[in-house]
Motif scaffolding. Structure first.
Motif, mmCIF file in Angstrom:
data_model
loop_
_atom_site.group_PDB
_atom_site.id
_atom_site.type_symbol
_atom_site.label_atom_id
_atom_site.label_comp_id
_atom_site.label_asym_id
_atom_site.label_seq_id
_atom_site.Cartn_x
_atom_site.Cartn_y
_atom_site.Cartn_z
ATOM 1 N N PHE A 132 -25.104 -14.866 36.922
ATOM 2 C CA PHE A 132 -25.654 -16.182 36.632
ATOM 3 C C PHE A 132 -26.468 -16.169 35.339
ATOM 4 N N HIS A 133 -26.293 -17.208 34.536
ATOM 5 C CA HIS A 133 -27.113 -17.421 33.359
ATOM 6 C C HIS A 133 -28.522 -17.806 33.807
ATOM 7 N N VAL A 134 -29.494 -17.673 32.907
ATOM 8 C CA VAL A 134 -30.900 -17.834 33.295
ATOM 9 C C VAL A 134 -31.649 -18.695 32.290
ATOM 10 N N VAL A 135 -32.457 -19.613 32.821
ATOM 11 C CA VAL A 135 -33.511 -20.300 32.060
ATOM 12 C C VAL A 135 -34.828 -19.857 32.673
ATOM 13 N N ILE A 136 -35.804 -19.533 31.831
ATOM 14 C CA ILE A 136 -37.040 -18.952 32.354
ATOM 15 C C ILE A 136 -38.238 -19.423 31.541
ATOM 16 N N ASP A 137 -39.347 -19.627 32.255
ATOM 17 C CA ASP A 137 -40.588 -19.998 31.583
ATOM 18 C C ASP A 137 -41.165 -18.817 30.814
ATOM 19 N N LYS A 138 -42.009 -19.125 29.838
ATOM 20 C CA LYS A 138 -42.707 -18.099 29.103
ATOM 21 C C LYS A 138 -44.089 -17.857 29.738
ATOM 22 N N PRO A 139 -44.714 -16.685 29.512
ATOM 23 C CA PRO A 139 -44.098 -15.499 28.922
ATOM 24 C C PRO A 139 -43.012 -14.954 29.836
ATOM 25 N N ILE A 140 -42.067 -14.255 29.250
ATOM 26 C CA ILE A 140 -40.831 -13.932 29.954
ATOM 27 C C ILE A 140 -41.053 -13.001 31.150
ATOM 28 N N THR A 141 -42.011 -12.078 31.045
ATOM 29 C CA THR A 141 -42.259 -11.088 32.093
ATOM 30 C C THR A 141 -43.744 -10.738 32.123
ATOM 31 N N LEU A 142 -44.089 -9.729 32.913
ATOM 32 C CA LEU A 142 -45.466 -9.230 32.954
ATOM 33 C C LEU A 142 -45.742 -8.185 31.886
ATOM 34 N N SER A 143 -44.694 -7.547 31.369
ATOM 35 C CA SER A 143 -44.900 -6.454 30.412
ATOM 36 C C SER A 143 -43.781 -6.417 29.386
ATOM 37 N N LEU A 144 -44.050 -5.755 28.272
ATOM 38 C CA LEU A 144 -43.034 -5.574 27.239
ATOM 39 C C LEU A 144 -41.883 -4.731 27.760
ATOM 40 N N ASP A 145 -42.180 -3.727 28.571
ATOM 41 C CA ASP A 145 -41.118 -2.885 29.128
ATOM 42 C C ASP A 145 -40.151 -3.711 29.967
ATOM 43 N N GLU A 146 -40.677 -4.613 30.814
ATOM 44 C CA GLU A 146 -39.802 -5.479 31.610
ATOM 45 C C GLU A 146 -38.971 -6.391 30.704
ATOM 46 N N ALA A 147 -39.591 -6.911 29.655
ATOM 47 C CA ALA A 147 -38.866 -7.793 28.736
ATOM 48 C C ALA A 147 -37.705 -7.054 28.079
ATOM 49 N N LYS A 148 -37.926 -5.800 27.701
ATOM 50 C CA LYS A 148 -36.866 -4.999 27.092
ATOM 51 C C LYS A 148 -35.744 -4.728 28.084
ATOM 52 N N GLN A 149 -36.105 -4.509 29.350
ATOM 53 C CA GLN A 149 -35.075 -4.312 30.367
ATOM 54 C C GLN A 149 -34.219 -5.573 30.531
ATOM 55 N N LEU A 150 -34.867 -6.728 30.505
ATOM 56 C CA LEU A 150 -34.111 -7.981 30.593
ATOM 57 C C LEU A 150 -33.198 -8.150 29.386
ATOM 58 N N GLN A 151 -33.696 -7.815 28.217
ATOM 59 C CA GLN A 151 -32.888 -7.911 27.007
ATOM 60 C C GLN A 151 -31.659 -7.012 27.112
ATOM 61 N N VAL A 200 -39.057 -11.034 24.173
ATOM 62 C CA VAL A 200 -39.516 -9.680 23.834
ATOM 63 C C VAL A 200 -40.627 -9.752 22.791
ATOM 64 N N ARG A 201 -40.455 -10.588 21.774
ATOM 65 C CA ARG A 201 -41.496 -10.723 20.755
ATOM 66 C C ARG A 201 -42.777 -11.306 21.350
ATOM 67 N N GLY A 202 -42.641 -12.215 22.305
ATOM 68 C CA GLY A 202 -43.808 -12.769 22.967
ATOM 69 C C GLY A 202 -44.607 -11.723 23.717
ATOM 70 N N MET A 203 -43.912 -10.837 24.431
ATOM 71 C CA MET A 203 -44.612 -9.775 25.161
ATOM 72 C C MET A 203 -45.206 -8.750 24.200
ATOM 73 N N ALA A 204 -44.518 -8.487 23.089
ATOM 74 C CA ALA A 204 -45.075 -7.584 22.079
ATOM 75 C C ALA A 204 -46.339 -8.187 21.477
ATOM 76 N N PHE A 205 -46.334 -9.504 21.271
ATOM 77 C CA PHE A 205 -47.526 -10.187 20.766
ATOM 78 C C PHE A 205 -48.689 -10.015 21.739
ATOM 79 N N ILE A 206 -48.446 -10.279 23.021
ATOM 80 C CA ILE A 206 -49.504 -10.168 24.026
ATOM 81 C C ILE A 206 -50.087 -8.761 24.052
ATOM 82 N N GLU A 207 -49.221 -7.764 24.131
ATOM 83 C CA GLU A 207 -49.709 -6.394 24.260
ATOM 84 C C GLU A 207 -50.406 -5.932 22.982
ATOM 85 N N SER A 208 -49.912 -6.354 21.823
ATOM 86 C CA SER A 208 -50.549 -5.979 20.560
ATOM 87 C C SER A 208 -51.910 -6.650 20.418
ATOM 88 N N VAL A 209 -51.998 -7.921 20.795
ATOM 89 C CA VAL A 209 -53.259 -8.662 20.698
ATOM 90 C C VAL A 209 -54.322 -8.065 21.610
#
Length: 385
Positions: free
Chosen positions: A104-123, A361-370
């Protein structure tokens, strides 16, 4: 399109704010219909919510796991085409991965996940499956944001030198969560929201908007992150210095303790030849300032706008288009892209103009970097993905 697309929804049940917004946005253009849902982790609430939305009882599932498995067993034309995930942050990753695993295709609210690692797994999962993932960064859907982006990409402003973006809210200027407010409770709880409050909730919108309009990427940042309200566990205020990949610099301010502010998102971008500014609370106008000519105000719905802006407008000039229409633009572009793929056609560039897993992924990288920068005495942090 030869038929409407069928949407399944995870979350968004009774008394949920964003679920109703998604349903309205998906419905505006008549391209999508609500097909089924697991609207709450409480099965009784899920069933009751589905009944209120006039769904057949068998399409109101007790859990997202039950829904995804059951729908995947149906013939292609009888099952949902995609799932929309409108839960708090902690409940994004698992249902998204399960939906992709079941085709199934997915539409999802931001931020995409709880962590950058999870976001990379989704990617990685999106790349493996070839399925679509749309991230609802609402503000990139406004017509005048599209106009601003086109003007920058056409080099109307010249080389971009400075970007200033601020997102000011005041709704958390007191301890709203201690009063039992549902929206405040989960956004201020690390277990449900992740490592960031304000920067995760609205700072990511500001960062995405800056990159979307400018076409540039943040490469470094220096953050001052604050918890202003006593007893709060997550940041409710922050100021971030930015550096971009063309050498431009910027400032990002995000706060939820600016008492009296509503939803005051603003952006200014300055190049060699001129600058532009856009205000979310006055979204139909785009202000352009030149070094050698009078200031101009571009307005939604006019023939002089770019094809990109006109493609994301629905009504004549002078009729306000706002938040719901911008949200609907994201759903429409996603739906047109998905329909084209289902029909064996190549989506156009206009169809493909919606945020994707890369933005997540960029959103989670922003959060973790900030947050890392805010907790450190080091001046500059590299923006690492």
């Amino acid at each position: 399109m030869i038929r409407k697309l069928k949407m399944g929804m995870i979350g968004g049940g009774k008394n949920a704010f964003i679920g109703a917004v998604h349903r309205i946005a998906a419905n505006i253009d008549g391209l999508v219909e609500l097909h089924c849902g697991a609207f709450s982790s409480n099965s009784a609430v899920s069933k009751e919510s589905g009944k209120d939305l006039f769904l057949n009882e068998e399409k109101c599932y007790n859990s997202y796991e039950e829904m995804i498995v059951a729908e995947s067993k149906l013939p292609l034309l009888e099952r949902m085409d995609f799932v929309t995930i409108v839960t708090p942050n902690f409940a994004h990753f698992k249902p998204a991965m399960m939906a992709l695993d079941h085709g199934f295709h997915v539409v999802i609210d931001k931020p995409i996940t709880l962590s950058l690692d999870e976001a990379k797994q989704l990617q990685q999962k999106v790349q493996e499956t070839g399925l679509l993932l749309c991230l609802t960064h609402t503000y990139s859907g406004y017509p005048m944001v599209k106009q601003a982006r086109k003007m920058v990409s056409d080099d109307k402003l010249g080389n971009i030198r400075k970007i200033m973006v601020e997102y000011n809210q005041g709704w958390l200027s007191s301890s709203f969560e201690s009063e039992g407010n549902k929206q405040a409770l989960w956004r201020t709880d690390p277990a449900l929201s992740g490592i960031s409050g304000c920067m995760g909730d609205i700072g990511t919108h500001a960062a995405q908007l800056a990159e979307y309009i400018s076409g540039l990427k943040i490469t470094q940042l220096c953050a001052d992150i604050n918890i202003v309200v006593d007893g709060r566990q997550l940041d409710d205020d922050g100021n971030v210095l930015l550096k971009f990949d063309n050498g431009a610099n910027g400032i990002l301010v995000a706060t939820q303790i600016a008492a009296g502010e509503e939803n005051n998102l603003n952006i200014k971008i300055y190049g060699e030849k001129g600058g532009l500014e856009w205000h979310q609370m006055e979204p139909n106008s785009l202000i352009i300032k030149w070094t050698d000519a009078p200031m101009q105000i571009y307005r939604t719905g006019n023939d002089y706008l770019s094809d990109e802006a006109k493609a994301n407008s629905r009504i004549p000039s002078g009729h306000p288009e706002g938040y719901l229409e911008a949200f609907a633009n994201i759903y429409r572009n996603f739906a047109l892209t998905l329909s084209a793929l289902l029909e064996g056609n190549e989506p156009s560039a206009t169809m493909l103009d919606f945020p994707t897993v890369k933005d997540g992924v960029r959103g989670m990288a922003f959060i973790e970097s900030v947050i890392a920068s805010g907790q450190s005495d080091q001046k500059w942090f590299d923006f690492k993905i």
